[in-house]
Design a protein around this motif. Structure first.
Motif, PDB file in Angstrom:
ATOM      1  N   SER A   1     -84.027 -26.585 -45.495  1.00 34.26           N
ATOM      2  CA  SER A   1     -83.935 -27.341 -47.292  1.00 34.26           C
ATOM      3  C   SER A   1     -84.049 -26.741 -47.900  1.00 34.26           C
ATOM      4  O   SER A   1     -83.681 -27.215 -49.193  1.00 34.26           O
ATOM      5  N   ILE A   2     -84.609 -25.413 -47.739  1.00 30.27           N
ATOM      6  CA  ILE A   2     -84.293 -24.723 -48.752  1.00 30.27           C
ATOM      7  C   ILE A   2     -82.720 -23.869 -48.940  1.00 30.27           C
ATOM      8  O   ILE A   2     -82.461 -24.013 -50.313  1.00 30.27           O
ATOM      9  N   GLY A   3     -82.370 -23.360 -48.215  1.00 29.90           N
ATOM     10  CA  GLY A   3     -81.468 -22.596 -48.194  1.00 29.90           C
ATOM     11  C   GLY A   3     -79.584 -23.793 -48.582  1.00 29.90           C
ATOM     12  O   GLY A   3     -79.318 -23.703 -49.735  1.00 29.90           O
ATOM     13  N   TRP A   4     -80.264 -24.971 -48.105  1.00 25.31           N
ATOM     14  CA  TRP A   4     -79.547 -26.359 -48.992  1.00 25.31           C
ATOM     15  C   TRP A   4     -78.880 -26.145 -49.998  1.00 25.31           C
ATOM     16  O   TRP A   4     -77.857 -26.523 -50.536  1.00 25.31           O
ATOM     17  N   PRO A   5     -80.490 -26.284 -51.222  1.00 31.64           N
ATOM     18  CA  PRO A   5     -79.652 -26.487 -52.525  1.00 31.64           C
ATOM     19  C   PRO A   5     -79.533 -24.936 -52.828  1.00 31.64           C
ATOM     20  O   PRO A   5     -79.263 -25.106 -53.978  1.00 31.64           O
ATOM     21  N   ILE A   6     -80.285 -24.485 -53.044  1.00 28.16           N
ATOM     22  CA  ILE A   6     -80.155 -22.828 -52.901  1.00 28.16           C
ATOM     23  C   ILE A   6     -78.503 -22.311 -53.153  1.00 28.16           C
ATOM     24  O   ILE A   6     -77.013 -22.141 -53.985  1.00 28.16           O
ATOM     25  N   ALA A   7     -77.740 -23.494 -51.381  1.00 34.11           N
ATOM     26  CA  ALA A   7     -76.078 -22.690 -51.642  1.00 34.11           C
ATOM     27  C   ALA A   7     -75.269 -24.348 -52.287  1.00 34.11           C
ATOM     28  O   ALA A   7     -74.808 -23.739 -52.797  1.00 34.11           O
ATOM     29  N   SER A   8     -75.814 -25.089 -52.724  1.00 32.89           N
ATOM     30  CA  SER A   8     -75.256 -25.819 -53.451  1.00 32.89           C
ATOM     31  C   SER A   8     -75.037 -25.432 -55.091  1.00 32.89           C
ATOM     32  O   SER A   8     -74.408 -25.500 -56.070  1.00 32.89           O
ATOM     33  N   SER A   9     -76.326 -24.424 -55.717  1.00 33.97           N
ATOM     34  CA  SER A   9     -75.831 -24.659 -56.965  1.00 33.97           C
ATOM     35  C   SER A   9     -74.711 -23.406 -57.165  1.00 33.97           C
ATOM     36  O   SER A   9     -74.456 -23.443 -57.758  1.00 33.97           O
ATOM     37  N   VAL A  10     -75.084 -22.019 -55.729  1.00 29.34           N
ATOM     38  CA  VAL A  10     -73.888 -21.044 -55.792  1.00 29.34           C
ATOM     39  C   VAL A  10     -72.640 -21.897 -55.362  1.00 29.34           C
ATOM     40  O   VAL A  10     -71.953 -20.853 -56.736  1.00 29.34           O
ATOM     41  N   ALA A  11     -72.800 -22.546 -54.468  1.00 26.70           N
ATOM     42  CA  ALA A  11     -71.185 -23.222 -54.335  1.00 26.70           C
ATOM     43  C   ALA A  11     -70.763 -23.947 -55.714  1.00 26.70           C
ATOM     44  O   ALA A  11     -69.698 -23.817 -56.155  1.00 26.70           O
ATOM     45  N   GLY A  12     -71.152 -24.275 -56.668  1.00 26.54           N
ATOM     46  CA  GLY A  12     -71.159 -24.829 -58.052  1.00 26.54           C
ATOM     47  C   GLY A  12     -70.512 -23.804 -58.665  1.00 26.54           C
ATOM     48  O   GLY A  12     -69.684 -24.244 -59.537  1.00 26.54           O
ATOM     49  N   HIS A  13     -71.340 -22.736 -58.992  1.00 30.66           N
ATOM     50  CA  HIS A  13     -70.715 -21.444 -59.674  1.00 30.66           C
ATOM     51  C   HIS A  13     -69.478 -21.005 -59.205  1.00 30.66           C
ATOM     52  O   HIS A  13     -68.301 -20.677 -60.035  1.00 30.66           O
ATOM     53  N   LEU A  14     -69.525 -21.504 -57.464  1.00 30.94           N
ATOM     54  CA  LEU A  14     -68.272 -20.384 -56.907  1.00 30.94           C
ATOM     55  C   LEU A  14     -66.580 -20.888 -57.121  1.00 30.94           C
ATOM     56  O   LEU A  14     -65.735 -20.807 -57.045  1.00 30.94           O
ATOM     57  N   LEU A  15     -66.929 -22.699 -56.785  1.00 33.75           N
ATOM     58  CA  LEU A  15     -65.696 -23.785 -57.082  1.00 33.75           C
ATOM     59  C   LEU A  15     -65.020 -24.043 -57.985  1.00 33.75           C
ATOM     60  O   LEU A  15     -63.203 -23.413 -57.463  1.00 33.75           O
ATOM     61  N   ILE A  16     -64.707 -23.596 -58.860  1.00 37.89           N
ATOM     62  CA  ILE A  16     -64.074 -23.322 -59.957  1.00 37.89           C
ATOM     63  C   ILE A  16     -63.024 -21.941 -60.055  1.00 37.89           C
ATOM     64  O   ILE A  16     -62.232 -21.996 -60.265  1.00 37.89           O
ATOM     65  N   ARG A  17     -63.955 -21.387 -60.038  1.00 36.67           N
ATOM     66  CA  ARG A  17     -63.381 -19.195 -59.511  1.00 36.67           C
ATOM     67  C   ARG A  17     -62.452 -19.724 -58.613  1.00 36.67           C
ATOM     68  O   ARG A  17     -61.488 -18.944 -58.100  1.00 36.67           O
ATOM     69  N   PHE A  18     -62.975 -20.077 -57.049  1.00 35.78           N
ATOM     70  CA  PHE A  18     -62.363 -19.151 -55.687  1.00 35.78           C
ATOM     71  C   PHE A  18     -61.450 -20.481 -55.085  1.00 35.78           C
ATOM     72  O   PHE A  18     -60.523 -20.616 -54.068  1.00 35.78           O
ATOM     73  N   GLY A  19     -62.273 -21.588 -55.264  1.00 37.06           N
ATOM     74  CA  GLY A  19     -61.515 -23.031 -55.359  1.00 37.06           C
ATOM     75  C   GLY A  19     -62.390 -23.729 -53.684  1.00 37.06           C
ATOM     76  O   GLY A  19     -62.617 -22.454 -53.345  1.00 37.06           O
ATOM     77  N   THR A  20     -61.637 -24.784 -53.289  1.00 37.81           N
ATOM     78  CA  THR A  20     -62.799 -25.784 -51.829  1.00 37.81           C
ATOM     79  C   THR A  20     -62.408 -24.854 -50.549  1.00 37.81           C
ATOM     80  O   THR A  20     -63.699 -24.729 -49.961  1.00 37.81           O
TER      81      THR A  20
END
Length: 497
Positions: free
Chosen positions: A309-328
């Motif tokens: 439950s700690i890894g999940w929100p951390i990764a979600s926050s990082v994914a939000g920044h990476l998604l637009i740049r690198f794609g799904t």
């Protein structure tokens, strides 16, 4: 009609997060209180139905609420669903028998099917794709907070108050969320002709109810190979085929299958199904391994699960920044690798590995869940119009819920079958329920050393099969992710509200 000047987005986001917290914390807070509830109400044989009844109704109704939100708007359907949920919560606190509690949990689940998908859809409406990718990190943090705070809140309520307040604590939070959505969210007025697909809704509800009942109760109330089992699954499949046939001809179908023709949505939903299976396998059986095989107290077992439950929100926050740049594809691929790594660590885990090994394994699975879930929900919401966003979001959440249910059935059968097979092979006169003797320090201390060692070896070996199946689904998830088209996030924000 541009309503951004009227909609107070920060306050709507807070209200949405509050509603999601009420829904997310329900599972952990009730789990903590269940021993006290069962002790007072009796009926331990129906213990599992306290969870299954809620799961059944929330899974069955999620698609229906998603479609209704597209037809009538987010606010009215959100209010209806959350109101039913809160009424069910109030009634649960007044239950005097286990049977009453099961019925009231059904009512609670009936409303819960609206909370998560519509709350997530509202965020999709008021934020653009680029903004949405970052906001998903906040939404995912709700799951982490609820996972950590739920057991603590539940434990304090049971110890210092009464188990009834476990259900009643939802009410003021839910009402506050409704007030925030009512005053601060403004929706556009649509001149859309409404055609409610009653036949599709009835077929969907009945077919999924039967299939989910078969998954939950098969092997417990009836044998998987019995006539009852065969008839249930046959009727469920036939009704579901009729549902698909009806939807293809409906004027405004409950489930618009056209959205599944988009390969990103198709594979995102399939991966959500497989990750739902992984999630239930880890969350259900990791505490059993840590307490029963590693001989750690319940609080340490809880810590190993909290790592996910700690890894999940951390990764979600990082994914939000990476998604637009690198794609799904790239972001979800890294998530798939993390799922496989975490699952491999579970397979390699032994009683001597220690709780830190279990926590790191859990953490990597949480990272994989955060990266994939955020990538998928943002991409799906960006790939459809506002008129289909509720249905598309609900379909993705349904697949994960359905994966949880399928996984619970699979892992229960795998663990019980492996234990019985091992007992027979080693000519040990034990039953599956004897494993309960390993789950508390007091019970372990009363066991002869030889019996405890035999049971621990049996549990260790059987849970290895569970983790092998978890790894299998992690590999399937990675293979499905490889089918997702490469490229940047699709944006469909012309009609954003």
């Amino acid at each position: 009609m541009d309503i951004h000047k009227k909609t107070n987005r920060p306050l709507v986001l807070i209200s949405v997060m509050l509603a999601m917290f009420v829904g997310a914390v329900e599972a952990t807070i009730v789990s903590t209180a269940m021993p006290a509830i069962a002790a007072e109400l009796g009926g331990f044989s129906r213990y599992s139905w306290i969870f299954s009844s809620y799961l059944l109704m929330s899974t069955v109704t999620v698609l229906i609420y998603g479609k209704l939100a597209d037809l009538f708007g987010r606010k009215p359907i959100f209010f209806v669903g959350l109101s039913i949920f809160l009424i069910g919560s109030i009634l649960c606190g007044f239950a005097s028998t286990m049977e009453q509690l099961i019925i009231f949990r059904l009512i609670q689940g009936l409303g819960a099917g609206a909370v998560m998908p519509i709350a997530t859809t509202i965020v999709g409406d008021i934020y653009s794709t680029k903004e949405r990718a970052k906001i998903q990190g906040y939404l995912s943090s709700v799951w982490g907070i609820s996972a950590v705070s739920g057991p603590v809140i539940g434990g304090l309520i049971v110890q210092y108050m009464d188990w009834k307040y476990v259900f009643w604590v939802n009410v003021p939070l839910g009402l506050l969320a409704m007030v925030g959505i009512y005053f601060f969210l403004q929706e556009p007025v649509t001149e859309r002709k409404v055609a409610i697909d009653f036949k599709g809704a009835a077929l969907l509800t009945s077919s999924l109810s039967i299939i989910l009942f078969w998954l939950v109760e098969g092997g417990q109330s009836f044998s998987r190979s019995s006539l009852t089992s065969f008839l249930l699954i046959l009727v469920g499949i036939v009704l579901f085929i009729l549902f698909i046939w009806t939807e293809r001809k409906a004027e405004d179908p409950m489930m618009p299958f056209t959205i599944w023709k988009n390969p990103v949505i198709l594979y995102a939903n399939l991966v959500s199904l497989t990750t739902g299976v992984i999630l239930i396998g880890v969350s259900s059986y990791l505490p059993t391994f840590v307490t029963g095989v590693m001989e750690q107290p319940a609080i340490i077992a809880g810590f190993t699960l909290t790592a996910m439950s700690i890894g999940w929100p951390i990764a979600s926050s990082v994914a939000g920044h990476l998604l637009i740049r690198f794609g799904t594809f790239k972001v979800s691929f890294v998530g798939g690798i993390s799922l496989v790594l975490g699952s491999l660590m579970f397979v390699w885990m032994t009683g001597e590995s220690g709780p830190l090994w279990a926590a790191f394994s859990s953490f990597f699975v949480g990272v994989g869940m955060g990266l994939t879930s955020t990538s998928f929900i943002v991409t799906i919401q960006g790939a459809v119009s506002r008129e289909q966003r509720g249905s598309a979001t609900a379909a993705n959440m349904f697949m994960r819920n359905f994966g949880n249910t399928v996984g619970a059935a699979i892992f229960g059968a795998v663990l019980n079958g492996a234990l019985l097979s091992l007992f027979r092979r080693k000519d040990l006169d034990y039953e599956v329920n004897d494993i309960n003797l390993l789950l508390t320090e007091e019970a372990r201390s009363s066991l002869p050393v030889s019996k405890m060692t035999e049971l621990q070896h049996a549990l260790d070996g059987s849970l290895q099969w569970v983790y092998a199946v978890v790894l299998l689904f992690a590999l399937i998830s990675l293979l499905l992710i490889l089918r997702i088209p490469r490229g940047k996030v699709v944006q469909y924000d012309d009609d954003r509200t």
